[in-house]
Scaffold this active site. Structure first.
Site, PDB file in Angstrom:
ATOM      1  N   ASN A   8       0.877  -1.174   0.000  1.00  0.00           N
ATOM      2  CA  ASN A   8       0.000   0.000   0.000  1.00  0.00           C
ATOM      3  C   ASN A   8       0.912   1.220   0.000  1.00  0.00           C
ATOM      4  O   ASN A   8       1.413   1.638   1.044  1.00  0.00           O
ATOM      5  CB  ASN A   8      -0.907  -0.013   1.229  1.00  0.00           C
ATOM      6  CG  ASN A   8      -1.864   1.165   1.268  1.00  0.00           C
ATOM      7  OD1 ASN A   8      -1.817   2.050   0.423  1.00  0.00           O
ATOM      8  ND2 ASN A   8      -2.733   1.186   2.261  1.00  0.00           N
ATOM      9  N   ARG A  92      -2.600  -2.186  -3.479  1.00  0.00           N
ATOM     10  CA  ARG A  92      -3.775  -1.339  -3.313  1.00  0.00           C
ATOM     11  C   ARG A  92      -3.631  -0.132  -4.228  1.00  0.00           C
ATOM     12  O   ARG A  92      -2.638   0.591  -4.177  1.00  0.00           O
ATOM     13  CB  ARG A  92      -3.907  -0.867  -1.861  1.00  0.00           C
ATOM     14  CG  ARG A  92      -5.081   0.094  -1.650  1.00  0.00           C
ATOM     15  CD  ARG A  92      -5.187   0.520  -0.202  1.00  0.00           C
ATOM     16  NE  ARG A  92      -6.320   1.429   0.010  1.00  0.00           N
ATOM     17  CZ  ARG A  92      -6.193   2.709   0.377  1.00  0.00           C
ATOM     18  NH1 ARG A  92      -4.985   3.215   0.572  1.00  0.00           N
ATOM     19  NH2 ARG A  92      -7.251   3.456   0.552  1.00  0.00           N
ATOM     20  N   HIS A 181     -12.778   3.080   0.189  1.00  0.00           N
ATOM     21  CA  HIS A 181     -12.807   2.045   1.241  1.00  0.00           C
ATOM     22  C   HIS A 181     -13.531   0.790   0.735  1.00  0.00           C
ATOM     23  O   HIS A 181     -14.030  -0.008   1.528  1.00  0.00           O
ATOM     24  CB  HIS A 181     -13.512   2.538   2.514  1.00  0.00           C
ATOM     25  CG  HIS A 181     -12.821   3.652   3.210  1.00  0.00           C
ATOM     26  ND1 HIS A 181     -13.510   4.652   3.881  1.00  0.00           N
ATOM     27  CD2 HIS A 181     -11.505   3.952   3.349  1.00  0.00           C
ATOM     28  CE1 HIS A 181     -12.654   5.513   4.399  1.00  0.00           C
ATOM     29  NE2 HIS A 181     -11.431   5.108   4.088  1.00  0.00           N
ATOM     30  N   GLY A 211     -12.803   5.181  10.570  1.00  0.00           N
ATOM     31  CA  GLY A 211     -11.433   5.378  11.004  1.00  0.00           C
ATOM     32  C   GLY A 211     -11.143   6.863  10.970  1.00  0.00           C
ATOM     33  O   GLY A 211     -12.047   7.680  11.132  1.00  0.00           O
ATOM     34  N   GLY A 213     -10.314   8.314   8.254  1.00  0.00           N
ATOM     35  CA  GLY A 213     -11.225   8.473   7.132  1.00  0.00           C
ATOM     36  C   GLY A 213     -12.451   7.630   7.426  1.00  0.00           C
ATOM     37  O   GLY A 213     -12.343   6.578   8.070  1.00  0.00           O
ATOM     38  N   ARG A 242     -11.096  15.559   7.653  1.00  0.00           N
ATOM     39  CA  ARG A 242     -11.855  15.969   6.469  1.00  0.00           C
ATOM     40  C   ARG A 242     -13.248  16.441   6.871  1.00  0.00           C
ATOM     41  O   ARG A 242     -13.860  15.887   7.784  1.00  0.00           O
ATOM     42  CB  ARG A 242     -11.974  14.810   5.474  1.00  0.00           C
ATOM     43  CG  ARG A 242     -10.655  14.319   4.922  1.00  0.00           C
ATOM     44  CD  ARG A 242     -10.873  13.202   3.913  1.00  0.00           C
ATOM     45  NE  ARG A 242      -9.624  12.517   3.610  1.00  0.00           N
ATOM     46  CZ  ARG A 242      -9.500  11.199   3.493  1.00  0.00           C
ATOM     47  NH1 ARG A 242     -10.559  10.420   3.653  1.00  0.00           N
ATOM     48  NH2 ARG A 242      -8.337  10.662   3.227  1.00  0.00           N
ATOM     49  N   ASP A 283      -8.038  12.303  17.385  1.00  0.00           N
ATOM     50  CA  ASP A 283      -8.009  11.011  18.071  1.00  0.00           C
ATOM     51  C   ASP A 283      -9.227  10.947  18.993  1.00  0.00           C
ATOM     52  O   ASP A 283      -9.403  11.813  19.857  1.00  0.00           O
ATOM     53  CB  ASP A 283      -6.714  10.868  18.874  1.00  0.00           C
ATOM     54  CG  ASP A 283      -6.573   9.496  19.509  1.00  0.00           C
ATOM     55  OD1 ASP A 283      -7.446   9.132  20.329  1.00  0.00           O
ATOM     56  OD2 ASP A 283      -5.587   8.801  19.211  1.00  0.00           O
ATOM     57  N   PHE A 284     -10.059   9.920  18.826  1.00  0.00           N
ATOM     58  CA  PHE A 284     -11.300   9.862  19.584  1.00  0.00           C
ATOM     59  C   PHE A 284     -11.074   9.594  21.071  1.00  0.00           C
ATOM     60  O   PHE A 284     -11.922   9.925  21.891  1.00  0.00           O
ATOM     61  CB  PHE A 284     -12.247   8.819  18.973  1.00  0.00           C
ATOM     62  CG  PHE A 284     -13.154   9.402  17.941  1.00  0.00           C
ATOM     63  CD1 PHE A 284     -14.493   9.639  18.206  1.00  0.00           C
ATOM     64  CD2 PHE A 284     -12.680   9.751  16.692  1.00  0.00           C
ATOM     65  CE1 PHE A 284     -15.334  10.207  17.272  1.00  0.00           C
ATOM     66  CE2 PHE A 284     -13.501  10.315  15.734  1.00  0.00           C
ATOM     67  CZ  PHE A 284     -14.843  10.544  16.031  1.00  0.00           C
ATOM     68  N   ARG A 285      -9.954   9.012  21.429  1.00  0.00           N
ATOM     69  CA  ARG A 285      -9.656   8.843  22.848  1.00  0.00           C
ATOM     70  C   ARG A 285      -9.409  10.212  23.491  1.00  0.00           C
ATOM     71  O   ARG A 285      -9.919  10.500  24.581  1.00  0.00           O
ATOM     72  CB  ARG A 285      -8.444   7.936  23.019  1.00  0.00           C
ATOM     73  CG  ARG A 285      -8.696   6.486  22.626  1.00  0.00           C
ATOM     74  CD  ARG A 285      -7.417   5.712  22.436  1.00  0.00           C
ATOM     75  NE  ARG A 285      -6.621   6.233  21.336  1.00  0.00           N
ATOM     76  CZ  ARG A 285      -5.529   5.644  20.844  1.00  0.00           C
ATOM     77  NH1 ARG A 285      -5.097   4.515  21.384  1.00  0.00           N
ATOM     78  NH2 ARG A 285      -4.856   6.179  19.842  1.00  0.00           N
ATOM     79  N   GLU A 334     -14.530  -0.203  15.411  1.00  0.00           N
ATOM     80  CA  GLU A 334     -14.267  -1.427  16.157  1.00  0.00           C
ATOM     81  C   GLU A 334     -14.021  -1.179  17.646  1.00  0.00           C
ATOM     82  O   GLU A 334     -14.293  -2.055  18.472  1.00  0.00           O
ATOM     83  CB  GLU A 334     -13.048  -2.141  15.569  1.00  0.00           C
ATOM     84  CG  GLU A 334     -13.259  -2.674  14.158  1.00  0.00           C
ATOM     85  CD  GLU A 334     -11.969  -3.204  13.547  1.00  0.00           C
ATOM     86  OE1 GLU A 334     -11.083  -3.651  14.310  1.00  0.00           O
ATOM     87  OE2 GLU A 334     -11.833  -3.146  12.306  1.00  0.00           O
ATOM     88  N   GLU A 385      -8.221  -5.527   5.175  1.00  0.00           N
ATOM     89  CA  GLU A 385      -8.060  -5.240   3.752  1.00  0.00           C
ATOM     90  C   GLU A 385      -6.857  -5.961   3.163  1.00  0.00           C
ATOM     91  O   GLU A 385      -6.882  -6.375   2.006  1.00  0.00           O
ATOM     92  CB  GLU A 385      -7.932  -3.731   3.553  1.00  0.00           C
ATOM     93  CG  GLU A 385      -9.191  -2.960   3.938  1.00  0.00           C
ATOM     94  CD  GLU A 385      -8.970  -1.465   3.990  1.00  0.00           C
ATOM     95  OE1 GLU A 385      -9.154  -0.809   2.949  1.00  0.00           O
ATOM     96  OE2 GLU A 385      -8.603  -0.963   5.071  1.00  0.00           O
TER      97      GLU A 385
END
Length: 397
Positions: A8, A92, A181, A211, A213, A242, A283-285, A334, A385
């Site tokens: 990738n 990819r 994706h 994620g 993205g 974004r 970062d969601f944390r 996840e 992936e």
């Protein structure tokens, strides 16, 4: 053991894995690694093999040098391309345009066709081509296969694929919804079919790839009928950096009143917007900690993010007519239990009931997180992936 090399290639990095395509989705790759900071004063290669992590710092002027150095590090540890049985290489490729609907055996002609699509993905396809050309020189005697991020959405119906702009302009410049994706959405949707043990043709599902993205897809009978990303990965959901969907007039407004250039607006919407633009972090944390500390910008960013998820969920439920299952995947999907809970809160009247205890279970493989009596089943299915690309590649071996 026969392995597939999965590459990738990004604009300044190369992610790579050696994968046994016969392994289960939860198995670790035989080798994984990252070449990063290509073209900078000092680059870095990170290699993971046999439970150990190896880091190598060196100037890496281009992709060719980076991949060769990575292969040398692998050779030193007994896992290089000449020491293991690589039967195929999967690449990819971000954008396949309307030309590619399925994986393709790479030839000089295919490379030229991918190059012709650079205007649709100026940041990604050139790097993908670099990786292809370097790997073909280093491993000339195995099949190289291009797997396109847009391929799964090639069959979108016109109502979902077309934008309401002048037909001639759209045709001349390749303007339409392509979606991204795709490898992830296709992978988890097929895993769901296995988990439900029903024919794919009977299943309607909505997949959330969340994620940094993020995108969603409505899938009927195994085929995508709508997806949130568009001609570029900028459209759709609020993402880490974004903006997702905005009024197109904002671009003109910024150009006219803020005197911003096209490149400045591009950078704003792709790299300085989304959750980061609203809260200062992506970062969601960290975002959750800020919310707990009472930060109003973080709270607003989170609400905008959840609102957009629910907006797309509602529209896709109407598009499908009936929904059998929802699937969450990728880093946020996840692991962020609170995102799943809030995105689906209060939807019992639509047959969606999340079990709080199941939702809090750790990310340890595919799992059901809805209640037993939920009409719409809700799953968390880790994406893979690389494994999907490896399996596509070895099909040509």
């Amino acid at each position: 053991m026969s392995l597939a090399l999965v590459l990738n290639s990004g604009s300044s990095s190369i992610k790579f894995q050696l994968v046994d395509p016969e392994n289960h989705a939860t198995d670790e790759p035989f080798v994984s690694g990252l070449v990063e900071q290509i073209g900078e004063d000092l680059g870095r290669i990170v290699l993971k093999f046999d439970g150990e992590k190896h880091v190598f710092d060196s100037p890496i002027p281009d992709h060719s040098v980076g991949l060769r150095l990575a292969f040398e590090l692998m050779e030193e540890r007994g896992c290089g391309p000449t020491q293991v049985d690589i039967i195929a290489v999967g690449h990819r490729v971000v954008h396949g345009g309307i030309l590619f609907s399925s994986p393709e055996l790479i030839t000089d002609e295919i490379v030229d066709m991918i190059r012709d699509l650079i205007p649709l993905a100026p940041l990604h396809n050139p790097a993908n081509i670099d990786g292809i050309e370097v790997a073909r020189k280093i491993l000339p005697n195995v099949p190289h296969v291009a797997v396109f991020d847009t391929g799964f959405f090639h069959s979108l119906p016109p109502a979902a694929a077309l934008y309401a702009i002048n037909n001639k302009v759209a045709a001349e410049h390749g303007i339409r919804r392509y979606g991204f994706h795709g490898t992830s959405h296709e992978y988890v949707s097929r895993r769901l079919v296995e988990l439900l043990d029903r024919p794919a043709e009977e299943i309607n599902q909505i997949t959330f790839h969340l994620g940094n993205g993020a995108s969603m897809s409505a899938i009927r009978g195994g085929k995508a009928v709508d997806t949130s990303m568009g001609m570029t990965p900028l459209a759709g959901l609020v993402m880490g950096t974004r903006s997702g969907d905005i009024d197109p007039g904002i671009v003109f407004h910024l150009a006219r009143t803020a005197n911003m250039s096209i490149d400045e607006i591009d950078n704003l919407l792709n790299k300085q917007s989304g959750v980061k633009g609203l809260a200062g972090v992506n970062d969601f944390r960290a975002l959750r900690e800020m919310i707990h500390e009472g930060d109003q910008d973080a709270w607003s960013a989170y609400n905008v993010y959840i609102h957009q998820l629910r907006r797309y969920l509602g529209s896709y439920m109407f598009a499908l007519g009936n929904v059998d299952a929802l699937v969450f995947t990728a880093g946020v999907g996840e692991n962020a239990t609170f995102v799943r809970a809030d995105a689906l809160a209060g939807l019992e009247m639509y047959g969606i009931k999340v079990d709080p205890e199941r939702n809090e279970l750790p990310n340890d493989g595919p799992r059901l997180i809805s209640t037993d009596d939920s009409a719409v089943k809700v799953f968390v299915i880790p994406t893979n992936e690389e494994l999907a690309i490896a399996r596509y590649a070895v099909a040509f071996a």
